[in-house]
Write a protein that holds these residues in place. Structure first.
Motif, PDB file in Angstrom:
ATOM      1  N   PRO A  92     100.140 -14.826   8.571  1.00 13.50           N
ATOM      2  CA  PRO A  92      99.358 -15.767   7.751  1.00 13.50           C
ATOM      3  C   PRO A  92      98.960 -15.227   6.383  1.00 13.50           C
ATOM      4  O   PRO A  92      98.906 -15.982   5.409  1.00 13.50           O
ATOM      5  CB  PRO A  92      98.130 -16.047   8.617  1.00 13.50           C
ATOM      6  N   SER A 152      95.432 -15.324  13.442  1.00 17.65           N
ATOM      7  CA  SER A 152      95.008 -15.742  12.103  1.00 17.65           C
ATOM      8  C   SER A 152      94.623 -14.566  11.215  1.00 17.65           C
ATOM      9  O   SER A 152      94.684 -14.658   9.987  1.00 17.65           O
ATOM     10  CB  SER A 152      93.830 -16.724  12.207  1.00 17.65           C
ATOM     11  N   THR A 232      89.850 -19.126  16.873  1.00 19.22           N
ATOM     12  CA  THR A 232      89.177 -18.354  15.820  1.00 19.22           C
ATOM     13  C   THR A 232      88.794 -16.961  16.316  1.00 19.22           C
ATOM     14  O   THR A 232      88.490 -16.076  15.527  1.00 19.22           O
ATOM     15  CB  THR A 232      87.915 -19.089  15.339  1.00 19.22           C
ATOM     16  N   PRO A 289      90.994 -24.421  12.256  1.00 18.37           N
ATOM     17  CA  PRO A 289      90.877 -23.100  11.637  1.00 18.37           C
ATOM     18  C   PRO A 289      89.454 -22.613  11.439  1.00 18.37           C
ATOM     19  O   PRO A 289      89.209 -21.409  11.463  1.00 18.37           O
ATOM     20  CB  PRO A 289      91.594 -23.277  10.286  1.00 18.37           C
ATOM     21  N   SER A 364      93.536 -25.203   4.844  1.00 23.16           N
ATOM     22  CA  SER A 364      92.773 -23.967   5.082  1.00 23.16           C
ATOM     23  C   SER A 364      91.299 -24.236   5.353  1.00 23.16           C
ATOM     24  O   SER A 364      90.647 -23.467   6.060  1.00 23.16           O
ATOM     25  CB  SER A 364      92.921 -23.022   3.885  1.00 23.16           C
TER      26      SER A 364
END
Length: 723
Positions: A92, A152, A232, A289, A364
């Motif tokens: 990412p 992530s 997350t 996200p 995002s």
């Protein structure tokens, strides 16, 4: 070979080579904007065909684009993707690249995992090395039953691999009895057609910092995990699980299997089941996200049609509460239902969700979600807005007479490919911030154009009509050459599925056929996806009836619009075999010939031998498959009789037209023996027929085979059309 046939063959090969070699855009590796300026850097993946080596070629190119001046500043040269690549994924943050490659020496195939950081190879190991690797071969890309995903924070890679296996030995050659466990030649179940390599699924974690590979413990042995998305929390991800007992049915193109969602804490080796195996199929989990304990997934009903209109569900892992964000569309209301043949306007209203969620689907900030779908005979893109709780349609800047293929979201930029029958790709970027500002957010980065004489010569029109005074439409796209002086044969393309559709798109075969002197009619009968759930349900229990009638009527409308005396060639694969087999049997004097690729011709044979026996029951009698009774159809003579009556093989006596059959001998979806029996029946009735056999599966998608199918089809047409 006569000089005339040589000329025909040369023309076919040259024309096909030209159109097949055109580049197509299929994915995006990276897209980012410099923090100090308005410069966008984009690296897409392209594909083309090498008809010398008979293989697909994939490559990347980089584009640098000025958002302020709307000018393309730089285009790099081609960077070919290496052969033998199993996996390739950038992290990412863009600083890492994970690669899995394979290498064959003699009879042994080896795999290698590599992690690159900028220009440095920081980790590499041989998968076969028992001292380093706790797993077997890493599974190749498949949206259903494998995954290969960066966390992530770009520190971990979660992936699926096979179990580590020992070499199976005979009881009489093994030096130790342990070497006979498992026994040689024991049957290993897999997921059927085009998924034979997917037998076992072991979930693993690669830690980039410690350079360690960990196989997650306590994985439930009776489940197969095939989809994953990180939360997350870098210690957790969400997975979709499939049952493997009592035995597996085919999964390819089957989004109606019972599934359950799990959360896995890989550091603690903890597996938490979030949903039950119930009446829903849950696929493509994607975690929000910037929201803890929240992810979305696509939901459809189990059994019934293999592809359905889906629901977008928001799931909260802390409470296990679920919320429908986008419900499925049952029926679509059309404002104009009385248009003349091929005078219909392309309809732009929302008709539901039918495609998978992209891996990079969120902006995002987590506000926007990219949704790819179909709308009648077009591919479309929608954006779900979590702030306003509504859907935005991302309409094509080039009018509704194009399809929009959503690729990925980077920051607040959506990358799409806008195509039509004559344009292999147009790479566009849309700025999601434009949705609030009511400004033009579209930026054309690059496009591939044919010469103007080719582009403007081939045209397409849409027809829409409503059979039986219902609200469910039949649509067809008529692709033709504008400057034709002579009456051209009409090639009717009927799609398989049946719960799929033909969309406005760049298809090598279509534009090549058009350039060689054919007009093409692409039909979406009732039961096709993109028209609401009611249309899909219409076909359940009605195949070989409703679909046949719809295609017959669509052809009649086209002939009425053009010329009733022209030759009509029927062309289709898989389920289209039912429709075409019925058409040439019920209307033996109305068509010139039939071209069938791995066709379904015998429903009873299909139900007992295919990897998806549930399909035959759902589509023919709207009945659910039962694992206990399985394929024992002899216990239900009424059902057996019905399947036989609805099968095209029953109408062999009435067929008069030449038939070309092209079969894949490794086909598990529509077994090869079915087409072979059909061929023998045709031959016995002295019907002109020809059979080609390919060392392939149901798709026959290899370049060598696919290109041969095209040439063999044209030669067969030339041989029989004007006899």
């Amino acid at each position: 070979m006569t000089s005339n046939k040589q000329e025909i063959l040369t023309s076919i090969i040259d024309t096909y080579r030209y159109y097949a070699s055109q580049p197509t855009l299929y994915d995006i590796e990276s897209c980012y904007r410099n923090s100090q300026d308005e410069i966008l850097h984009i690296t897409p993946y392209f594909s083309t065909t090498d008809l010398v080596r008979l293989e697909d070629l994939t490559y990347t190119r980089s584009f640098i684009y000025s958002l302020k001046s709307r000018i393309l500043l730089f285009t790099s040269n081609v960077t070919p993707i290496q052969k033998g690549l199993v996996r390739r994924l950038a992290s990412p943050d863009g600083t890492y690249l994970a690669l899995v490659s394979r290498e064959t020496k003699g009879d042994e195939e080896s795999q290698y995992m590599q992690i690159w950081h900028n220009e440095h190879l920081i980790l590499g190991y041989k998968v076969n090395d028992s001292e380093v690797s706790p797993h077997g071969k890493i599974l190749p890309k498949n949206d259903y039953v494998s995954f290969f995903e960066w966390s992530s924070d770009s520190k971990y890679v979660a992936f699926t691999a096979e179990e580590k296996r020992t070499t199976c030995k005979s009881y009489f050659t093994a030096e130790k009895l342990d070497e006979t466990d498992p026994p040689a030649n024991v049957y290993r179940e897999n997921w059927g057609e085009q998924m034979e390599t997917f037998e076992t699924s072991i979930v693993c974690i690669l830690d980039v910092t410690s350079k360690q590979v960990k196989m997650i413990e306590n994985q439930p042995k009776d489940l197969y995990f095939g989809q994953c998305n990180w939360t997350t929390n870098p210690d957790e991800f969400i997975l979709a699980a499939f049952r493997v007992e009592p035995y597996r049915l085919g999964l390819s193109f089957c989004e109606n299997r019972p599934t359950a969602l799990f959360k896995c804490n890989w550091r603690e080796n903890q597996w938490i089941q979030l949903t039950e195996f119930d009446q829903f199929c849950r696929l493509y989990p994607r975690h929000l996200p910037n929201q803890d304990n929240q992810f979305v997934y696509l939901q459809s009903d189990v059994y019934g049609a293999h592809s359905q209109c889906q629901r977008l569900i928001l799931f909260r892992t802390d409470t296990k509460e679920q919320e429908i964000l986008v419900d499925r569309i049952e029926n679509v209301i059309y404002s104009n239902r009385n248009s003349a043949p091929f005078a219909a306007e392309w309809d732009t209203q929302f008709k539901g969700l039918y495609l998978s969620l992209p891996f990079r689907c969120f902006s995002s900030n987590g506000r926007y979600l990219l949704l790819r779908s179909k709308s009648s005979s077009r591919m479309v893109v929608h954006i779900y807005d979590f702030l306003e709780h509504k859907i935005h349609s991302l309409d094509s800047p080039l009018s509704a007479n194009t399809s929009v293929l959503g690729l990925a979201v980077f920051d607040h930029y959506v990358t799409v490919n806008i195509v039509d029958c004559c344009t292999p790709y147009r790479l566009y970027v849309f700025d999601l911030q434009a949705l609030d500002r009511n400004i033009n957010g579209w930026y054309l980065i690059a496009e591939h154009q044919f010469q103007s004489e080719v582009k403007h010569r081939i045209q397409w029109q849409l027809d829409r009509f409503f059979p039986d005074n219902e609200t469910l439409p039949v649509e067809s796209i008529y692709v033709h050459t504008q400057d034709s002086e002579s009456k051209q044969p009409l090639m009717v393309w009927i799609h398989g599925g049946p719960n799929s559709s033909i969309s406005l798109n760049y298809v090598t075969d279509v534009i090549t056929y058009a350039s060689l002197g054919f007009d093409i009619l692409l039909i979406n009968y009732r039961g096709s996806t993109g028209y609401g759930q009611d249309s899909i349900n219409k076909l359940l229990g009605n195949i070989s009836k409703t679909d046949v009638k719809d295609c017959y009527d669509a052809i009649q409308r086209c002939l009425e619009y053009t010329d009733r005396t022209r030759s009509v060639i029927l062309y289709g694969a898989s389920h289209a075999g039912i429709i075409i087999g019925r058409l040439i049997g019920e209307y033996p004097n109305e068509y010139s010939m039939a071209v069938l690729i791995n066709p379904v011709t015998d429903l009873l044979h299909f139900s007992m031998t295919s990897d998806i026996p549930d399909w035959a029951l759902a589509q023919s009698v709207n009945k659910q498959f039962n694992f206990e009774t399985g394929r024992r159809y002899c216990t239900d003579p009424v059902l057996m009789k019905y399947l036989i009556e609805r099968s095209p093989v029953r109408l062999i006596e009435h067929i008069k037209v030449p038939v070309l059959l092209q079969l894949g001998k490794n086909d598990r979806r529509v077994p090869f023996t079915m087409g072979l029996r059909y061929y023998e029946c045709l031959k016995a009735k002295n019907i002109p027929t020809k059979l080609y056999i390919y060392d392939s599966d149901h798709a026959i998608g290899e370049i060598a085979n696919d290109s041969d199918i095209f040439v063999n089809t044209i030669l067969f047409i030339h041989e029989h059309l004007h006899r």
